[in-house]
Design a protein around this motif. Structure first.
Motif, PDB file in Angstrom:
ATOM      1  N   ARG A 173      17.981  54.155 -26.369  1.00  0.00           N
ATOM      2  CA  ARG A 173      18.369  55.488 -25.886  1.00  0.00           C
ATOM      3  C   ARG A 173      18.062  55.620 -24.396  1.00  0.00           C
ATOM      4  N   ASP A 219      20.726  56.487 -21.342  1.00  0.00           N
ATOM      5  CA  ASP A 219      20.515  57.488 -20.284  1.00  0.00           C
ATOM      6  C   ASP A 219      20.718  56.877 -18.897  1.00  0.00           C
ATOM      7  N   ALA A 227      25.702  57.816 -26.928  1.00  0.00           N
ATOM      8  CA  ALA A 227      24.755  58.923 -26.763  1.00  0.00           C
ATOM      9  C   ALA A 227      24.921  59.942 -27.885  1.00  0.00           C
ATOM     10  N   GLU A 254      29.407  55.033 -23.396  1.00  0.00           N
ATOM     11  CA  GLU A 254      28.096  55.676 -23.344  1.00  0.00           C
ATOM     12  C   GLU A 254      28.144  57.062 -23.966  1.00  0.00           C
TER      13      GLU A 254
END
Length: 272
Positions: free
Chosen positions: A199, A203, A219, A215
């Protein structure tokens, strides 16, 4: 394509050998160390440099000793030119090292084409490994090796190669897609879960490019797995708008969003 990653693998398909950035940029053979054009250009630049060094030596000798015999001046120039030419040849042979992938294979990998079978993948891994033993700061080669390892389900090895690629100062470290791939590989080493270090890598990718499709999908999946359905929707809705209506990917994500909206309407706030 768009999966809830709480209990499934961290990717629905093997990652191809090229990133979105590499697919969108036009290949420049004059800047590609695996290109014959690059190697030939490098050789002739080195030859030109050798000639310039020899001429400069002659001019300096004549300035210092304007009355020096022509034979001595010519001998000095030939000796310098010979040494410089040998250096040029060494540079050319270095660029033509058999440990470097041939131009066709390298171009195919950059374009994102999948290798033809396990045997070819094994061969490419061996050749890349040999190349990286001599050129350990070749970030692009580390990234290609990582993708090959990922495609062979060697997720731990892929993660290690991604880590080395991204630790080097190069354009690879500024490619959001590569950070996502690294997160994917790490996620696969922990049963498909993206919590924790994966994670964090997502980011990092978001910081580089907040609109990258992979992404956004990852995410959202990570937030969904944590029970934070509102945050998952925050990533998935912009992604849905970027997909082609009527495509399979659009239909799958739309269905996932509909399920997540129902869950978000009844769920308690996610506990972090």
């Amino acid at each position: 394509m768009f999966l809830m990653r709480d209990s499934v693998s961290a990717t629905s398909q093997p990652i191809a050998a090229g990133t979105d950035a590499s697919r969108s940029s036009r290949h420049n053979p004059f800047m590609d160390p695996t290109s014959d054009i690059f190697r030939d250009t490098l050789f002739w630049i080195a030859v030109a440099a050798a000639t310039g060094v020899a001429l400069a030596a002659v001019v300096m000798r004549l300035r210092r000793e304007p009355n020096a015999p022509r034979r001595q001046v010519r001998g000095t120039a030939l000796a310098i030119a010979l040494v410089a030419s040998l250096i040029a040849l060494a540079v050319y042979l270095k660029a033509s090292s058999p440990d470097t992938l041939d131009a066709e294979t390298a171009a195919r990998l950059r374009a994102g084409n999948v290798v033809n079978g396990r045997a070819e993948a094994d061969t490419l891994v061996q050749r890349l490994s040999a190349h990286l033993e001599k050129q350990p700061r070749d970030a692009r080669a580390w990234a290609i090796l990582a993708r090959l390892q990922f495609g062979m389900d060697h997720f731990a090895e892929a993660a290690q190669a991604y880590e080395k690629a991204l630790a080097l100062p190069s354009k690879v470290a500024n490619d959001a897609a590569v950070w996502c791939e690294y997160a994917d590989a790490l996620g696969m080493t922990q049963e498909g879960k993206l919590a924790g270090r994966p994670r964090e890598l997502i980011d990092r990718a978001l910081a580089l490019n907040p609109n990258h499709p992979k992404e956004l999908e990852m995410a959202g999946s990570a937030e969904y797995a944590q029970g934070d359905y509102a945050s998952a929707l925050r990533f998935w809705r912009p992604l849905l708008a970027a997909l082609q209506p009527g495509s399979q990917a659009h239909a799958e994500l739309a269905a996932a969003i509909a399920r997540t909206e129902r869950l978000a309407a009844t769920a308690f706030p996610a506990q972090r």
